[in-house]
Design an enzyme around this catalytic site. Structure first.
Site, PDB file in Angstrom:
ATOM      1  N   HIS A  88       0.823  -1.211   0.000  1.00  0.00           N
ATOM      2  CA  HIS A  88       0.000   0.000   0.000  1.00  0.00           C
ATOM      3  C   HIS A  88       0.859   1.263   0.000  1.00  0.00           C
ATOM      4  O   HIS A  88       2.057   1.244   0.326  1.00  0.00           O
ATOM      5  CB  HIS A  88      -0.928   0.017   1.219  1.00  0.00           C
ATOM      6  CG  HIS A  88      -0.192   0.069   2.533  1.00  0.00           C
ATOM      7  ND1 HIS A  88       0.397   1.217   3.020  1.00  0.00           N
ATOM      8  CD2 HIS A  88       0.054  -0.890   3.451  1.00  0.00           C
ATOM      9  CE1 HIS A  88       0.969   0.970   4.182  1.00  0.00           C
ATOM     10  NE2 HIS A  88       0.779  -0.301   4.473  1.00  0.00           N
ATOM     11  N   GLU A  96      -2.903  -8.304   6.621  1.00  0.00           N
ATOM     12  CA  GLU A  96      -2.013  -7.493   7.440  1.00  0.00           C
ATOM     13  C   GLU A  96      -1.526  -8.325   8.614  1.00  0.00           C
ATOM     14  O   GLU A  96      -2.185  -9.257   9.053  1.00  0.00           O
ATOM     15  CB  GLU A  96      -2.750  -6.236   7.931  1.00  0.00           C
ATOM     16  CG  GLU A  96      -1.994  -5.372   8.913  1.00  0.00           C
ATOM     17  CD  GLU A  96      -0.725  -4.749   8.352  1.00  0.00           C
ATOM     18  OE1 GLU A  96       0.153  -5.509   7.888  1.00  0.00           O
ATOM     19  OE2 GLU A  96      -0.601  -3.519   8.402  1.00  0.00           O
TER      20      GLU A  96
END
Length: 262
Positions: free
Chosen positions: A24, A93
């Protein structure tokens, strides 16, 4: 999960597809050197939005048949920017437990005091790298079955008809390196610590072939924000399952699209 030798399969038909991992864009936590993990759902910073736009422009003409994205806001925003420019999902994550929101350097210092290194160090309440690896293996298995079910009958081909691997530089090159002639291509937008675990698993346990001239320290380093890693994966069908039979790396931690923006 392990690689199976060719002799283990009755059919020589295979499905080869590209897998591009994207970290990201930058968040304020990244800029301030703070850990995020699963508990802190920070948005992209202004620089992060620009990085995501740059990644989108870089990948604009690269075809993706499947897209998987972390459920964290920073990954979703990065994916939206990429897909906005492109013509053509599960939690990914890592949890850092009580260290989330703390300065990265503080956690590194704590790890050093404990005689360990970061990111191998696990803060109290955090996930170990082994736990993250197990989560990725579950995701990889589901992805292989989904892509195999969707594309094997139409896109599967004999080994003899597969395109020869092309050599590319690890950090710079064309956006479609390695996938220009491969019709199936999965995009996974995820996170830096997670990508570290994935790359190490591919290289050390699945014996992924790396590009010529790859430096091991670079390969196992943290990918920059919107850094790209691309792999070519081959699967074979055994009974009703799709089994991983080959993997090679096209490039690792590529970030020249961000350099061009700067």
């Amino acid at each position: 999960m392990r690689l199976y030798p060719v002799s283990a399969f009755r059919s020589m038909k295979t499905l080869t597809f590209g897998l591009t991992l994207v970290r990201h864009g930058e968040t304020q936590y990244n800029k301030d050197g703070l850990l995020q993990g699963q508990a802190i759902d920070a948005p992209l910073s202004e620089a992060g939005l620009q990085q995501a736009e740059a990644a989108g422009r870089y990948l604009a003409h690269v075809k993706f048949t499947n897209v998987f994205v972390s459920n964290m806001l920073r990954a979703k925003q990065t994916t939206e920017a990429i897909m906005k420019h492109n013509s053509s999902c599960s939690a990914l994550e890592m949890s850092f437990g009580i260290a989330e929101g703390r300065r990265l350097q503080d956690v590194k210092d704590t790890a050093e005091a404990a005689g360990q290194t970061f990111p191998g160090f696990t803060p109290p309440g955090g996930e170990t790298q082994e736990q993250v690896k197990m989560r990725f293996k579950e995701f990889l298995e589901k992805m292989l079955q989904q892509i195999g079910a969707e594309h094997f009958s139409e896109r599967g081909q004999d080994d003899s008809s597969l395109p020869a691997p092309s050599q590319t530089t690890p950090t710079e090159g064309k956006a479609d390196d390695g996938v220009k002639d491969i019709p199936v291509h999965a995009l996974v937008v995820t996170h830096g610590a997670y990508m570290c675990v994935v790359v190490r698993y591919f290289v050390e346990e699945l014996h992924c072939r790396l590009p010529l001239g790859s430096d091991q320290a670079h390969v196992f380093s943290l990918s920059p924000n919107t850094g790209l890693c691309r792999f070519i994966i081959t699967v074979r069908k055994q009974d009703d399952e799709f089994i991983l039979s080959g993997i090679r790396c096209v490039f690792i931690h590529r970030g020249d699209h961000v350099k061009r923006r700067s």
